[in-house]
Design an enzyme around this catalytic site. Structure first.
Site, PDB file in Angstrom:
ATOM      1  N   VAL A  28      77.059  20.337   7.270  1.00 36.61           N
ATOM      2  CA  VAL A  28      76.000  21.034   8.006  1.00 36.61           C
ATOM      3  C   VAL A  28      75.650  22.371   7.382  1.00 36.61           C
ATOM      4  O   VAL A  28      74.730  23.053   7.834  1.00 36.61           O
ATOM      5  CB  VAL A  28      76.397  21.236   9.488  1.00 36.61           C
ATOM      6  CG1 VAL A  28      76.475  19.903  10.208  1.00 36.61           C
ATOM      7  CG2 VAL A  28      77.719  21.993   9.605  1.00 36.61           C
ATOM      8  N   GLY A  29      76.389  22.783   6.342  1.00 32.96           N
ATOM      9  CA  GLY A  29      76.093  24.054   5.701  1.00 32.96           C
ATOM     10  C   GLY A  29      76.908  24.228   4.443  1.00 32.96           C
ATOM     11  O   GLY A  29      77.992  23.655   4.298  1.00 32.96           O
ATOM     12  N   SER A  30      76.359  25.021   3.521  1.00 35.40           N
ATOM     13  CA  SER A  30      77.095  25.309   2.297  1.00 35.40           C
ATOM     14  C   SER A  30      76.600  26.621   1.724  1.00 35.40           C
ATOM     15  O   SER A  30      75.513  27.091   2.043  1.00 35.40           O
ATOM     16  CB  SER A  30      76.917  24.180   1.278  1.00 35.40           C
ATOM     17  OG  SER A  30      75.563  24.049   0.913  1.00 35.40           O
ATOM     18  N   GLY A  34      81.665  28.382   0.826  1.00 37.09           N
ATOM     19  CA  GLY A  34      82.193  27.031   0.783  1.00 37.09           C
ATOM     20  C   GLY A  34      81.267  26.074   1.495  1.00 37.09           C
ATOM     21  O   GLY A  34      80.052  26.264   1.514  1.00 37.09           O
ATOM     22  N   GLN A  35      81.849  25.044   2.085  1.00 32.96           N
ATOM     23  CA  GLN A  35      81.075  24.064   2.837  1.00 32.96           C
ATOM     24  C   GLN A  35      81.568  24.006   4.280  1.00 32.96           C
ATOM     25  O   GLN A  35      82.762  24.173   4.541  1.00 32.96           O
ATOM     26  CB  GLN A  35      81.194  22.662   2.214  1.00 32.96           C
ATOM     27  CG  GLN A  35      80.564  22.530   0.830  1.00 32.96           C
ATOM     28  CD  GLN A  35      81.492  22.969  -0.265  1.00 32.96           C
ATOM     29  OE1 GLN A  35      82.704  22.765  -0.181  1.00 32.96           O
ATOM     30  NE2 GLN A  35      80.949  23.602  -1.295  1.00 32.96           N
ATOM     31  N   VAL A  36      80.624  23.749   5.184  1.00 33.95           N
ATOM     32  CA  VAL A  36      80.981  23.582   6.591  1.00 33.95           C
ATOM     33  C   VAL A  36      80.656  22.150   6.986  1.00 33.95           C
ATOM     34  O   VAL A  36      79.544  21.665   6.741  1.00 33.95           O
ATOM     35  CB  VAL A  36      80.222  24.574   7.489  1.00 33.95           C
ATOM     36  CG1 VAL A  36      80.555  24.313   8.958  1.00 33.95           C
ATOM     37  CG2 VAL A  36      80.578  26.009   7.116  1.00 33.95           C
ATOM     38  N   LYS A  51      85.448  24.751   8.034  1.00 32.57           N
ATOM     39  CA  LYS A  51      84.936  25.503   6.884  1.00 32.57           C
ATOM     40  C   LYS A  51      85.920  25.340   5.738  1.00 32.57           C
ATOM     41  O   LYS A  51      87.054  25.820   5.816  1.00 32.57           O
ATOM     42  CB  LYS A  51      84.750  26.973   7.237  1.00 32.57           C
ATOM     43  CG  LYS A  51      84.122  27.771   6.086  1.00 32.57           C
ATOM     44  CD  LYS A  51      83.789  29.196   6.476  1.00 32.57           C
ATOM     45  CE  LYS A  51      85.012  30.075   6.374  1.00 32.57           C
ATOM     46  NZ  LYS A  51      84.682  31.512   6.491  1.00 32.57           N
ATOM     47  N   ASP A 143      80.799  42.040   7.456  1.00 27.96           N
ATOM     48  CA  ASP A 143      79.813  41.074   6.949  1.00 27.96           C
ATOM     49  C   ASP A 143      78.936  40.586   8.099  1.00 27.96           C
ATOM     50  O   ASP A 143      78.632  39.402   8.208  1.00 27.96           O
ATOM     51  CB  ASP A 143      80.523  39.896   6.275  1.00 27.96           C
ATOM     52  CG  ASP A 143      79.570  39.074   5.399  1.00 27.96           C
ATOM     53  OD1 ASP A 143      78.504  39.607   5.024  1.00 27.96           O
ATOM     54  OD2 ASP A 143      79.888  37.912   5.105  1.00 27.96           O
TER      55      ASP A 143
END
EC number: 2.7.11.1
Length: 786
Positions: A28-30, A34-36, A51, A143
């Protein structure tokens, strides 16, 4: 295995997971982090997020970083902090709660958000950050940005990604690297850019929070046009901040106060920036009273920030006037608002308008029983007992009957009609979104009809169906376009809305846009592939409707789309026929010059555009049609020429034009009438005079062998009789043996009888039979006889 994992990872209260515990892996995300993956826990029967590290092979340092992030999130267990459950051993990753809505960054880019939701997001983010800073020692996020602010299914904030988080005062020289900074650099405070070795403090997060506020206000990315990271860094160090575009209506009054807070939070001097404890107090007030006067939060700091501003605001877009309208008198940009705050100018703000209709109009039946559905307060702070009590009460009250009740329905209706988006956000439940009201309308219909754009936004965010119809077959899109609500139209078209849906009259939304001359909505609909050839119950396309209502801008827009102007509607009416009938000269000119268009095109009953213009007396339209070679002697199915039509309706100027352009004055209709017959019969004196001047034959016989004088006398038009009477005509009989005097007496038109007698009309036996009556005409005849 689990025991080994615990010892190896030293997770404390967190647990370790095996890959076999998860199913349905979906990325669902990168990014640089990293990647999720979205996964389903096999035993828990719930969705989680993992994650994973960007590296295929995770070394000890990366393992330790992941573990540190997990521990920080575990320490920061709080309502607005993303819950973490542990570590997945293979692939190595952080196991967290899955946030259905995704990141704030994604939401801000997707569609306009209700102002109440924007204020709530700002407040909840501030409350979450305040909790982190109240820890001992304070935990700094470092962040904070929209990509790291997640939202649950109800759009409540969950702060995530603690990979850079540190305790107050810690610093490392390698923290500011160029890798992966492009999305973060705009959120770094100037002091951090200038001094890499500077100790971290809470004011770092405060600055980042200011940029988050900017993003929420504008729904844009900071410095989006700047592609060079170094240029952004130089701008920030020099005191520049993201450009401040106009905030268009509608906007709450609290917007100005939020801008003032933002200005202080991004101040160049960290000591001037407020703490999150101060910020939460102010944002809570903003959430509670977005449309009311809020205490001045924008007091002048010691040193002004250098801001890039725009001197002019965009003009307000044409849209439906909202029933609840709290905006400023004039649109102005953020920078203009800031300058007003800096200079201490007080603004006189008008109160919101109230919707004229009351909730009682919805005729909701009274509720015999009902439950209070659960809701979440939007302004409860971490240390607010009032917020906690509110939450506790609403949760307890949520147990009860299943499904929405009448009392819940009334609350929702009242909130929408009054434009109370904050209230709607608290009480709307997933099962209520497509609730059908007594009028067969949905809540979305109600919000659109009331012009409550903010409520529309919230309903759509909660997946309200934009294609439901009311009793009249209208969708919310029909209603929005009909009311020229451009903002709402844009919101609806951003969803999977059926642009060609038809109401009970077979009208599409494009028909309404064409009728109203709403070019903005027309373009929006056409961009969504709205059909230009859909017809209503009378066979009219949007082009027919635009021509009928004189909307030249829509006609031009449709022509550019290649619309067929030769498409026939009911009874073979073309767009040109409608334009001529209504007298819309510019459209007639435009259409008549289109390739393949015939100015002599006839309707089902044989009428041309010239017939229609003559019938309505549109002189200029008739003239341009004749100039474009329209046939002045063409006949309809009843053998009527345009001159017949003009004479019958008494449009003398148009009749003169036709005569001068060669129209035959003695042409006969299918019933045998000349133009003079029709003008006389209908009493149009000026037209009769014109035709006599043009040497029309006054002796011409029509139906029943009657002359124009017979026809005028029978209808009692004494002035026309005065114009037509002559020695040759006065005693002429028709095929029934009746003279003009007979017909006038028969119709009991005393003034006409008097006129004819004055000119020497002969009284014969046929006339005497009317003497026995009591009318004034009979009296005149008796007197004349004696």
């Amino acid at each position: 295995m689990e025991g080994e994992g615990r010892g190896r990872w030293a997770l404390g209260l967190l647990r370790t997971f095996d890959a076999g515990e998860f199913a349905g892996w979906e990325k669902v995300g990168s990014g640089g982090f990293g990647q999720v993956y979205k996964v389903r826990h096999v035993h828990w029967k719930t969705w989680l997020a993992i994650k994973c590290s960007p590296s295929l092979h995770v070394d000890d340092r990366e393992r330790m970083e992941l573990l540190e992030e997990a521990k920080k999130m575990e320490m920061a267990k709080f309502r607005y902090i993303l819950p973490v459950y542990g570590i997945c051993q293979e692939p190595v990753g952080l196991v967290m709660e899955y946030m259905e809505t995704g990141s704030l960054e994604k939401l801000l880019a997707s569609e306009p958000l209700p102002w109440d939701l924007r204020f709530r997001i700002v407040h909840e983010t501030a409350v979450g950050m305040n909790f982190l800073h109240c820890m001992s020692p304070p935990l700094l996020h470092l962040d904070l940005k929209p990509a790291n602010i997640l939202l649950d299914a109800h759009y409540h904030v969950k702060i995530s990604d603690f990979g850079l988080a540190k305790c107050n005062g810690m610093s490392h020289s390698h923290d500011l690297s160029m890798d992966g900074l492009f999305g973060t650099i705009a959120y770094l405070p100037p002091e951090r850019i200038r001094e890499k070795s500077r100790l971290f403090d809470t004011k770092h997060d405060v600055y980042s929070f200011a940029i988050v506020i900017w993003g929420v206000l504008t729904q844009k990315k900071p410095f989006a046009d700047e592609k060079n990271i170094l240029h952004i860094m130089m701008k920030v160090v020099k005191g520049h901040r993201p450009e401040l575009p106009p905030i268009c209506r509608p906007r709450p009054r609290a917007c100005a106060s939020l801008i003032g807070l933002m200005q202080r939070c991004w101040h160049a001097d960290p000591q001037v920036r407020p703490t999150f404890q101060e910020i939460t107090s102010e944002t809570e007030d903003l959430c509670e009273k977005p449309d009311e006067e809020v205490k001045d939060l924008a007091h002048e700091p010691g040193e002004k920030s250098s801001l890039e501003s725009k001197s002019e605001a965009r003009p307000e877009s044409s849209r439906l006037k909202r029933a609840s309208a709290p905006p400023f008198d004039n649109d102005c940009s953020l920078s203009e608002l800031l300058s007003q705050l800096d200079s201490g100018i007080s603004q006189t703000l008008e109160g919101p308008e109230e919707l004229s209709r009351s909730s009682s109009e919805c005729k909701l039946p009274s509720s015999s029983s009902g439950k209070r559905l659960s809701g979440v307060s939007s302004v409860d702070s971490a240390f607010s007992s009032r917020g906690s009590l509110s939450l506790s009460f609403e949760r307890e009250a949520s147990t009860g009957d299943l499904g929405p009740t009448d009392i819940q329905k009334k609350k929702l209706v009242d909130a929408i009609i009054s434009g109370d988006t904050s209230r709607l956000m608290k009480i709307l439940q997933p099962q209520d979104v497509d609730l059908v009201l007594d009028s067969s309308a949905s809540l979305l219909h109600l919000a659109v009809e009331a012009g409550q754009e903010e409520c529309v936004k919230w309903l759509l965010l909660n997946n309200a169906n934009p294609n439901l119809t009311n009793r009249k077959g209208s969708t919310p899109l029909h209603m929005a376009v009909e009311r020229k609500g451009r903002g709402i139209v844009e919101l609806l078209l951003a969803r999977k809305t059926s642009v060609n849906a038809k109401d009970e009259d077979q009208w599409t939304a494009l028909h309404f846009a064409a009728q109203n001359g709403d070019e903005a909505s027309t373009r929006l609909l056409l961009e969504k592939n709205a059909s230009v050839n859909e017809v209503d119950f009378e066979g009219r396309t949007p082009m027919h409707v635009a021509c009928q209502h004189g909307q030249e801008n829509i006609v031009r827009t449709l022509l550019r789309r290649g619309v067929d102007v030769g498409l026939q509607g009911k009874d073979a009416w073309l767009p040109l026929h409608y334009a001529a009938w209504q007298g819309h000269l510019p459209i007639v000119k435009l259409l008549a010059k289109q390739p393949g268009v015939s100015v002599n095109a006839q309707t089902l009953d044989g009428r041309t555009p010239l017939h229609l213009a003559a019938q309505r007396g549109h002189y200029r339209v008739a003239r341009i049609l004749i100039d474009l070679c329209s046939d002045v002697n063409i006949c309809s199915l009843q053998a009527q020429t345009p001159l017949h039509v003009a004479a019958e309706t008494g449009h003398t100027s148009t009749a003169r034009l036709l005569l001068h352009r060669g129209a035959g004055k003695e042409a006969l209709t299918s019933e045998g009438y000349t133009a003079l017959h029709l003008a006389a019969q209908n009493g149009h004196l000026a037209t009769v005079k014109l035709l006599i001047e043009e040497k029309a034959d006054v002796m011409a016989r029509g139906p029943l062998n009657q002359t124009a004088l017979h026809l005028a006398a029978a209808r009692g038009h004494s002035e026309v009789v005065e114009e037509l009477v002559s020695a040759d005509l006065i005693d002429l009989s028709d095929e029934q043996g009746l003279s003009a005097l007979h017909l006038a007496a028969q119709g009991r038109h005393s003034q006409t009888v008097e006129t004819l007698l004055k000119h020497g009309a002969h009284i014969n036996l046929q006339s005497l039979k009317f003497q026995g009556g009591q009318s004034s005409a009979a009296t005149l005849l008796r007197r004349s006889k004696t």
